[in-house]
Design an enzyme around this catalytic site. Structure first.
Site, PDB file in Angstrom:
ATOM      1  N   ASP A 405     -57.741 -30.880  36.155  1.00  0.00           N
ATOM      2  CA  ASP A 405     -57.319 -29.892  37.516  1.00  0.00           C
ATOM      3  C   ASP A 405     -58.560 -28.721  37.698  1.00  0.00           C
ATOM      4  O   ASP A 405     -59.600 -28.519  36.933  1.00  0.00           O
ATOM      5  CB  ASP A 405     -56.189 -29.218  37.065  1.00  0.00           C
ATOM      6  CG  ASP A 405     -55.324 -28.535  38.174  1.00  0.00           C
ATOM      7  OD1 ASP A 405     -56.027 -28.702  39.611  1.00  0.00           O
ATOM      8  OD2 ASP A 405     -54.122 -28.296  38.163  1.00  0.00           O
ATOM      9  N   GLU A 460     -45.912 -28.716  46.403  1.00  0.00           N
ATOM     10  CA  GLU A 460     -46.207 -27.459  45.686  1.00  0.00           C
ATOM     11  C   GLU A 460     -46.460 -26.511  46.365  1.00  0.00           C
ATOM     12  O   GLU A 460     -46.211 -25.087  46.140  1.00  0.00           O
ATOM     13  CB  GLU A 460     -47.479 -27.567  44.675  1.00  0.00           C
ATOM     14  CG  GLU A 460     -48.681 -27.683  45.102  1.00  0.00           C
ATOM     15  CD  GLU A 460     -49.754 -27.824  44.166  1.00  0.00           C
ATOM     16  OE1 GLU A 460     -49.753 -27.790  42.907  1.00  0.00           O
ATOM     17  OE2 GLU A 460     -50.851 -27.460  44.766  1.00  0.00           O
TER      18      GLU A 460
END
Length: 656
Positions: A405, A460
């Site tokens: 990430d 998200e």
């Protein structure tokens, strides 16, 4: 496998003939024509579709080591090739096989540079190749696409090169986009008669391509220059400040020819054709893993979106062993292949230091006993310097994948980092899911263990914003999904109509109906597909969860029945002998008629979910039904606002 390749080489420089300045190449079906002109400062090309000029005098060039471009170079030979073959991807996505059918024209220049144009029935692509050896720099690449009119562009507007590329698509006319307005790829140009998705593939050892406007009917390519110095922002363990960049975009050191990325125009006459376009995959580097048999697509129970909000249990929910065992129990019950331990399982800054509340070995052992594997989240910079040792340790622990990430860059160094992670992860038999990432650009074919990635504005964002609408969901498949898999993370079980939606970081919800969320599992492509909501919510909503768990993540066949960007998609996908049929609608209620003539002979049982009669007010309302159908059946379906419809169609067993 059907494989037919014809190649003809014209050695013009030694034939005594005058070297031509203009060349042309068509698609196999003759509908797309590319004309190439080498007489000017840069190579120029034009694209016509069904005799309609769409791109005129576009410019393409590449400058190596401050001197060598095509401005003074001459063509010395021309190579033509015809390919008609069938490719079987190791990780199928839209289909089990892909037809590769194109005409190729390669121009070889006297400065050691070549340019290849490939023209498919589904679009046009070109790339540069250089024979230059040793150390050299790429100072710049000229990419200027001149359209013949002031078309509408679905433009993913960006603020800077430092970005996770999670954008909404802004509908802008070309002349309204100035040179301060930059965008990541892919993007869509709508000529009204045709749709063109512009993207790239074969991106390796090179920066990603972005564009900016010109206040004219053209888009100009730009690249992030090499990063010479960067540092973490004060108080952050993941977000960087780029302090200094080089003057060039890439450096090379090679003893063999260098191929640069493909610039792709995926072309369709109607919106539906974009949903099955495979050029991004076809133009990617070929498989580089000797034995990829360990790579297993599937679904993932995800913890971060739902903030570990499990309930009805006798332990304190959170980042702890009991909670992840609960995730494993849930995943095992529904045949979900993986769970993920997202942020919090290790002490930030040390990817091998597990927090005290987690017994990772116990979690992995418990999962293995239940048939559920574990994927581990990591920040890219934390593992960069000791990558092989860390991933070898994860393999030794028994993990089956990593979610990397916060890269948020696609300069040359970062693109190389993606490839290095892919290679080292494959060595240790680990899946890779890139988040905070740029769009797919070819890595997934060479390393199919890179099974999905983000680079998409997904569910998200509902945790902090209101812009994940049904229209947004009906834009992504026509643009972002053309580039490759997208880890949008669907599956909200708390569903609202827009007027009832509110932002809640720890107890998020969708701005669509329940069945819309369920249908996303058929429409959105990701061989590793997340279930974003809490296991407690899924257990409470057993009917919905049982259906979602049955939806495959890879497909043998895809049939688009009807589609219009931002309006609707009606799609059928086949896995083995079963079909899954889905419809997505936008924020307006709609009716559709679906003919089932894609089915083969025989009788079928259809299990389907439709928006409930009150879904226009209470978006979680749905109705489950069964119906006998065959290839002559026609269905009339109703979609609530921001609604959906989804079905599983199974062949009836003959009675003996």
């Amino acid at each position: 496998m059907h494989n037919k390749v014809l190649s003809v080489l014209f050695l013009l420089a030694f034939s005594g003939l005058t070297v031509a300045k203009e060349y042309s190449v068509t698609s196999p079906d003759k509908k797309i024509l590319v004309n190439i002109d080498t007489s000017g400062k840069h190579l120029r090309y034009s694209v016509s579709i069904e005799k309609n000029l769409v791109i005129e005098n576009a410019q393409a060039d590449i400058s190596l080591s401050h001197a060598e471009s095509l401005s003074t170079a001459s063509v010395v030979s021309v190579d033509k090739k015809y390919v008609d073959s069938t490719i079987t991807p190791y990780i199928k996505q839209k289909t089990a096989t892909i037809t590769e059918h194109y005409h190729q024209l390669t121009l070889h220049f006297d400065n050691g540079t070549s340019v290849e144009f490939r023209v498919f029935d589904e679009g046009v692509a070109y790339r540069f190749i250089t024979n230059k050896h040793g150390k050299f720099t790429v100072d710049n690449e000229v990419v200027k696409v001149n359209f013949v009119d002031d078309h509408l562009v679905q433009y993913p507007l960006e603020k800077s090169f430092y970005s996770h590329n999670e954008r909404t698509y802004q509908p802008l006319k070309l002349k309204k986009i100035n040179n301060k307005q930059m965008a990541s790829l892919p993007l869509l140009v709508d000529t009204q008669e045709y749709k063109l998705v512009f993207t790239e593939s074969g991106l390796r050892n090179y920066p990603g391509l972005w564009v900016r406007g010109t206040s004219q009917t053209a888009l100009e390519g730009i690249h992030p220059k090499r990063v010479l110095s960067s540092a973490l922002k004060p108080g952050s363990d993941r977000n960087e400040v780029i302090n200094k960049r080089a003057n060039d975009i890439a450096t090379m050191n090679t003893d063999s020819p260098t191929t640069f990325p493909w610039r792709i125009f995926a072309i369709s006459k109607n919106d539906a054709e974009l949903l099955t376009n495979q050029l991004s995959y076809l133009l990617a580097d070929e498989l580089e893993i000797d034995d990829p048999s360990w790579i297993k697509p599937g679904k993932v129970a995800w913890d971060w979106w739902n903030a570990n909000n499990v309930y009805g249990v006798d332990f304190k929910a959170g980042i702890n062993t009991d909670t992840y065992k609960y995730y494993i129990d849930f995943a095992s019950k529904y045949g979900i292949e993986y769970i993920i331990l997202d942020e919090g399982w290790y002490e930030l800054g040390d990817a091998l230091k597990i927090v005290d509340t987690i017994d990772l070995q116990e979690i992995i052992k418990y999962g293995r006993e239940k048939g559920v594997d574990v994927i581990l989240w990591v920040i890219w910079e934390t593992i960069e310097e000791d990558l092989d040792h860390i991933l070898a340790t994860y393999q030794q622990w028994g993990a089956k994948g990593i979610k990397v990430d916060f890269m948020q860059r696609d300069d040359q160094h970062m693109v190389n980092y993606y490839w290095r992670v892919a290679e080292v992860a494959a060595k240790h038999q680990l899946l890779v899911n890139f988040h905070g990432s740029y769009k797919p650009a070819g890595l997934r074919r060479a390393y199919p263990n890179v099974i999905t990635r983000e680079g998409v504005r997904g569910l998200e964002h509902n945790k902090w914003a209101e812009y994940i609408t049904a229209e947004h969901n009906l834009t992504l498949p026509f643009i972002r999904m053309v580039a490759g898999p997208m880890d949008y993370t669907p599956g909200a079980m708390v569903n609202t109509q827009p007027e009832n939606f509110h932002v809640s970081f720890n107890r998020p919800m969708s701005k669509t109906t329940r069945v819309h969320q369920m249908a996303l599992y058929v429409v959105f492509e990701s061989p590793l597909q997340m279930l974003a909501d809490s296991p407690s919510n899924y257990l409470k909503e057993h009917e919905s969860t049982a259906f979602i768990s049955q939806v495959p993540t890879v497909w043998d066949e895809t049939v688009i029945l009807s589609a219009k960007i931002a309006d609707h998609i009606v799609m059928a996908r086949r896995s083995g002998e079963e079909w899954f049929l889905a419809a997505l609608g936008n924020s307006k209620a709609a009716n559709h008629t679906i003919d089932l003539d894609f089915l083969s002979e025989g009788e079928y049982q259809m299990e389907f979910f439709q928006d409930g009669v009150n879904a226009d007010k209470y978006a979680s309302d749905y109705k489950k039904k069964y119906q006998s159908v065959n290839q002559h059946s026609s269905l009339s379906i109703h979609l609530a606002p921001s609604g959906g419809w989804v079905a599983r169609i199974s062949k009836k067993q003959s009675k003996h």
